[in-house]
Design a protein around this motif. Structure first.
Motif, short mmCIF file in Angstrom:
data_model
loop_
_atom_site.label_atom_id
_atom_site.label_comp_id
_atom_site.label_asym_id
_atom_site.label_seq_id
_atom_site.Cartn_x
_atom_site.Cartn_y
_atom_site.Cartn_z
N MET A 1 -2.58 24.04 -34.71
CA MET A 1 -2.67 22.73 -34.11
C MET A 1 -3.60 21.88 -34.98
N ASN A 2 -3.16 20.69 -35.33
CA ASN A 2 -3.99 19.82 -36.16
C ASN A 2 -4.97 19.03 -35.29
N ASN A 3 -5.87 18.30 -35.92
CA ASN A 3 -6.91 17.57 -35.19
C ASN A 3 -6.35 16.53 -34.23
N GLU A 5 -3.43 16.52 -32.66
CA GLU A 5 -2.87 17.20 -31.49
C GLU A 5 -3.98 17.72 -30.58
N PHE A 6 -5.01 18.29 -31.21
CA PHE A 6 -6.13 18.81 -30.43
C PHE A 6 -6.79 17.69 -29.62
N ASN A 7 -7.07 16.58 -30.28
CA ASN A 7 -7.72 15.45 -29.59
C ASN A 7 -6.84 14.88 -28.49
N GLN A 8 -5.53 14.86 -28.71
CA GLN A 8 -4.61 14.37 -27.68
C GLN A 8 -4.64 15.29 -26.46
N ARG A 9 -4.60 16.58 -26.68
CA ARG A 9 -4.66 17.54 -25.56
C ARG A 9 -5.99 17.43 -24.84
N LEU A 10 -7.04 17.18 -25.59
CA LEU A 10 -8.36 17.02 -25.00
C LEU A 10 -8.40 15.80 -24.09
N ILE A 43 -14.67 20.24 -29.36
CA ILE A 43 -14.38 19.72 -30.70
C ILE A 43 -15.10 20.56 -31.76
N ARG A 44 -16.38 20.85 -31.48
CA ARG A 44 -17.16 21.63 -32.44
C ARG A 44 -16.56 23.02 -32.66
N TYR A 45 -16.04 23.63 -31.60
CA TYR A 45 -15.51 24.99 -31.70
C TYR A 45 -13.99 25.01 -31.63
N SER A 46 -13.34 23.95 -32.04
CA SER A 46 -11.88 23.87 -31.97
C SER A 46 -11.20 24.98 -32.76
N GLU A 51 -3.97 29.35 -30.42
CA GLU A 51 -2.69 28.77 -30.04
C GLU A 51 -1.95 29.75 -29.14
N GLY A 52 -1.33 29.22 -28.10
CA GLY A 52 -0.59 30.07 -27.16
C GLY A 52 -1.40 30.47 -25.95
#
Length: 174
Positions: A1-3, A5-10, A43-46, A51-52
């Motif tokens: 997962m890229n940044n 996508e991660f931020n969007q899920r967050l 975010i720090r420990y993303s 995944e999954g």
């Protein structure tokens, strides 16, 4: 997962986090602070998110642990304050005649002693002082729990040695 996508899920989970945080804190401002702390840690420990796995569950775990650690720090602070509420008269007199300059020198000595600690001793010691348990520190630093205990013990010994000039001063009041 890229940044992205991660931020969007967050951000999608932010409302759920706020609701969950309010159950812990029972205060909207504290809940908001807890959500912010949780999101920063996420975010720090993303890179630790797998995944999954359940993303919301992962966030809830971070929030729960953040709340528990904050609570432990608060309890530790309160216990320190309650000890100081029973200050002997001799120490009250000493602190009344002491000045800010003297306190500044004491803090400089403590800071200097802390700076003499090697990072492998300083980091576990600071984590322990912040209220984390040995096993939590071991998990964070990815080292055995015995190593954590040893490093904290060694750090205490070094600090005690480097601050021995205060030993007699404080033992009078204990």
């Amino acid at each position: 997962m890229n940044n992205a996508e991660f931020n969007q899920r967050l951000s999608i989970n932010q409302v759920a986090l706020e609701s969950f945080a309010f159950k812990f804190t029972k205060d909207y401002e504290d809940a908001h602070d807890l959500v912010q702390d949780t999101m920063l840690k996420a975010i720090r420990y993303s890179d630790r998110f797998r995944e999954g796995t359940n993303f919301r569950g992962w966030l809830y775990t971070i929030m729960k642990n953040t709340f528990i650690n904050s609570y432990r720090r608060t309890v530790k602070t309160r216990s320190i304050l309650s000890i100081h509420e029973e200050i002997p008269v001799t120490q009250l007199k000493r602190s009344a005649v002491g000045n800010a300059g003297e306190n500044k020198f004491v803090m400089e000595d403590i800071s200097s002693a802390m700076n003499k600690l090697q990072p492998e001793y300083l980091t576990p010691f600071l984590k322990y002082f912040e209220g984390f348990k040995y096993h939590e520190i071991a998990d964070m630093l990815q080292i055995p729990i015995g190593t954590v205990k040893t490093r904290i013990h060694v750090a205490r010994g070094i600090l005690k040695k480097n601050l021995k000039m205060y030993n007699k001063e404080f033992s009078v009041y204990n």
